[in-house]
Scaffold this active site. Structure first.
Site, PDB file in Angstrom:
ATOM      1  N   GLY A  10     -60.692-100.719 -46.414  1.00  0.00           N
ATOM      2  CA  GLY A  10     -59.367-100.754 -47.042  1.00  0.00           C
ATOM      3  C   GLY A  10     -58.909-102.188 -47.288  1.00  0.00           C
ATOM      4  O   GLY A  10     -59.620-103.145 -46.966  1.00  0.00           O
ATOM      5  N   ASP A  31     -65.508 -96.135 -42.299  1.00  0.00           N
ATOM      6  CA  ASP A  31     -64.605 -95.733 -43.395  1.00  0.00           C
ATOM      7  C   ASP A  31     -65.151 -94.459 -44.038  1.00  0.00           C
ATOM      8  O   ASP A  31     -66.362 -94.290 -44.120  1.00  0.00           O
ATOM      9  CB  ASP A  31     -64.493 -96.855 -44.450  1.00  0.00           C
ATOM     10  CG  ASP A  31     -63.153 -96.831 -45.161  1.00  0.00           C
ATOM     11  OD1 ASP A  31     -62.871 -95.817 -45.837  1.00  0.00           O
ATOM     12  OD2 ASP A  31     -62.388 -97.802 -45.045  1.00  0.00           O
ATOM     13  N   THR A  35     -59.462 -93.721 -49.436  1.00  0.00           N
ATOM     14  CA  THR A  35     -58.681 -94.691 -50.217  1.00  0.00           C
ATOM     15  C   THR A  35     -59.301 -96.090 -50.136  1.00  0.00           C
ATOM     16  O   THR A  35     -58.870 -96.988 -50.849  1.00  0.00           O
ATOM     17  CB  THR A  35     -57.207 -94.765 -49.741  1.00  0.00           C
ATOM     18  OG1 THR A  35     -57.185 -95.083 -48.347  1.00  0.00           O
ATOM     19  CG2 THR A  35     -56.486 -93.452 -49.970  1.00  0.00           C
ATOM     20  N   GLY A  36     -60.282 -96.274 -49.282  1.00  0.00           N
ATOM     21  CA  GLY A  36     -60.984 -97.567 -49.186  1.00  0.00           C
ATOM     22  C   GLY A  36     -62.020 -97.691 -50.288  1.00  0.00           C
ATOM     23  O   GLY A  36     -62.309 -96.727 -50.998  1.00  0.00           O
ATOM     24  N   TYR A 144     -46.373 -89.631 -43.333  1.00  0.00           N
ATOM     25  CA  TYR A 144     -46.859 -90.949 -42.893  1.00  0.00           C
ATOM     26  C   TYR A 144     -46.042 -91.429 -41.694  1.00  0.00           C
ATOM     27  O   TYR A 144     -46.597 -91.822 -40.665  1.00  0.00           O
ATOM     28  CB  TYR A 144     -46.741 -91.938 -44.050  1.00  0.00           C
ATOM     29  CG  TYR A 144     -47.305 -93.313 -43.776  1.00  0.00           C
ATOM     30  CD1 TYR A 144     -48.658 -93.504 -43.550  1.00  0.00           C
ATOM     31  CD2 TYR A 144     -46.472 -94.433 -43.762  1.00  0.00           C
ATOM     32  CE1 TYR A 144     -49.177 -94.775 -43.325  1.00  0.00           C
ATOM     33  CE2 TYR A 144     -46.982 -95.703 -43.540  1.00  0.00           C
ATOM     34  CZ  TYR A 144     -48.330 -95.871 -43.318  1.00  0.00           C
ATOM     35  OH  TYR A 144     -48.834 -97.127 -43.096  1.00  0.00           O
ATOM     36  N   LYS A 148     -47.520 -91.906 -37.876  1.00  0.00           N
ATOM     37  CA  LYS A 148     -47.563 -93.203 -37.196  1.00  0.00           C
ATOM     38  C   LYS A 148     -46.716 -93.201 -35.923  1.00  0.00           C
ATOM     39  O   LYS A 148     -47.069 -93.853 -34.938  1.00  0.00           O
ATOM     40  CB  LYS A 148     -47.109 -94.311 -38.142  1.00  0.00           C
ATOM     41  CG  LYS A 148     -48.113 -94.606 -39.261  1.00  0.00           C
ATOM     42  CD  LYS A 148     -49.404 -95.214 -38.743  1.00  0.00           C
ATOM     43  CE  LYS A 148     -50.304 -95.702 -39.872  1.00  0.00           C
ATOM     44  NZ  LYS A 148     -51.582 -96.254 -39.351  1.00  0.00           N
TER      45      LYS A 148
END
Ligand code: UDP
Length: 309
Positions: A10, A31, A35-36, A144, A148
Site C-alpha cells: 500500500g 499483501d 487496494t495495494g 472503517y 479501527k
C-alpha cells in the site's frame, strides 16, 4: 531485525518497508493486493524483502523468528471502504486478531496502524489522544472507524491479557508519492484533476478542515514509536490545519492548472474539522513534522505527473 509488514504494497506500507530496509531490517511483506499495488514495492524486490501474497483475515503463518509485526493492511480511503465495507471490517477485526496472534507466538513487538477516524466528527479540537471521539457506528464511514476502534481495543486486550508489547499510532491525513491517482482522497483527486485540466471537485462548501502530513514525516514518527516505551496511542500528524478549499486552490496554483473549482455534495458524516494535538509525540518521541505543505505537495505533484505521462 526481522519485521513483518501487513499491507506492505500500500501507499504507507511501501514507504515503511523501504525505511525498514534502510535501517537494516529483513522485511516480510504481506499483501493481498486488494487496494495495494506491486509496483509500489517493485524497486525493493532486489533487497532483503520477501513478498507473501496473503489475506490477513486468514491465519498468518511465518517460519522463523520475528521481532516486529506492523499491521498496516486495510482499505484506507473513504471511497475504498465504502466499496469494500465487509473487507474493511474484517481486516480491522479478524486481520488485527491474526496479526496480534502472530506477534504473540513470535514474542514480537506489535504496531497497529490506527487513525484519526477513531475521533469521528470531533467535538474536541484539536484532538488529543485522551478524546474518545464522536463516531456514528451505523453510518457509511462506520465500517472503517469502528473497525479501527475495535482494532485498538483488541490490541490493548492482547497487551493487558497476554502481555504482548504493543504500540498504537493514530495516523492523520497523509499524502505523498504512491497514493493511487483515483483513490478518491482529496490530495490525489485534486492533483489528477488539476493536471488533466478537469474540474476540481470540492465537496460541501470547502470550509471543512484537515491537517496534511507528508509521508516521510509520518514514517519517521512510526519508526520512533517502534523504539519508544509506551503502549498508549500516539497521534502522528502535521498540526498545520487548512480548509479543503485552500488545499484545492494551492494544488491548482502549484500545478499551474487552469482547472476551476466545482462544488459537490458533502459525503455523509464527513468530519467538519481535524487537527492533531501532537504534545505526546513531541514529548515521548521527540517527533515533529519537518516537510512544509508546499514542499510536500510539489514532490507529490512530480510523482503524479510521471504517472500521468
Ligand atoms: N474531498 C473533496 N473532494 C474530493 C475528495 C475529498 O472535497 O474529490 C473532501 C472530503 O469531503 C473531506 C476532505 O476532502 O472533507 C478530505 O477527504 P479525504 O477523502 O482525503 O479524507 P478524509 O479526511 O475524509 O478521510
Amino acid at each position: 531485525m526481522r519485521t513483518v509488514v501487513t499491507g506492505a504494497a500500500g501507499f504507507i506500507g511501501s514507504h515503511l518497508c523501504e525505511a525498514l530496509l534502510d535501517r537494516g531490517h529483513s522485511v516480510i511483506a504481506i499483501d493481498n493486493l486488494l487496494t495495494g499495488d506491486l509496483s509500489n514495492i517493485a524497486h525493493l524486490r532486489s533487497r532483503d524483502l520477501e513478498l507473501i501474497r496473503h489475506d490477513v483475515t486468514r491465519h498468518i503463518d511465518i517460519d522463523g523468528p520475528v521481532d516486529f509485526v506492523l499491521h498496516w493492511a486495510s482499505p484506507a480511503s473513504p471511497v475504498d471502504y465504502l466499496e469494500l465495507p465487509i473487507q474493511t471490517l474484517k481486516v480491522g477485526s479478524l486481520g488485527t486478531h491474526n496479526a496480534l496472534g502472530l506477534a504473540m507466538a513470535k514474542k514480537a513487538r506489535f504496531v497497529l496502524a490506527s487513525t484519526s477516524e477513531v475521533y469521528g466528527d470531533p467535538l474536541e479540537h484539536p484532538q488529543k489522544e485522551s478524546y474518545w471521539g464522536n463516531v456514528n457506528p451505523i453510518g457509511p464511514r462506520g465500517v472503517y472507524d469502528e473497525a479501527k476502534r475495535f482494532a485498538e481495543a483488541m490490541t490493548l486486550a492482547y497487551h493487558r491479557y497476554h502481555g504482548v508489547d504493543t504500540r498504537i499510532v493514530r495516523i492523520f491525513n497523509t499524502y505523498g508519492p504512491r497514493m493511487r491517482l483515483r483513490d478518491g482522497r482529496a490530495v490525489p483527486a485534486f492533483m489528477s484533476q488539476a493536471l488533466e485540466g478537469e474540474d476540481v471537485t470540492v465537496f460541501g462548501d470547502g470550509t471543512q478542515t484537515r491537517s496534511f502530513t507528508y509521508v516521510t514525516d509520518l514514517v519517521d514518527g512510526i519508526l520512533r514509536l517502534m523504539d519508544a516505551d509506551t503502549n498508549d496511542p500516539v497521534n502522528i500528524g502535521n498540526p498545520h490545519e487548512v480548509t479543503i478549499e485552500q488545499i484545492a486552490r494551492t494544488i491548482i496554483t502549484l500545478t499551474g492548472s487552469r482547472s476551476r473549482i466545482v462544488y459537490r455534495p458533502l459525503p455523509v458524516d464527513d468530519p467538519k474539522q481535524r487537527r492533531p494535538d501532537i504534545t505526546r509525540a513531541r514529548t515521548l518521541l521527540g517527533w515533529e513534522p519537518k516537510v512544509g505543505l508546499e514542499e510536500g505537495l510539489m514532490k507529490t505533484i512530480d510523482y503524479f505527473k510521471r504517472k500521468l505521462s
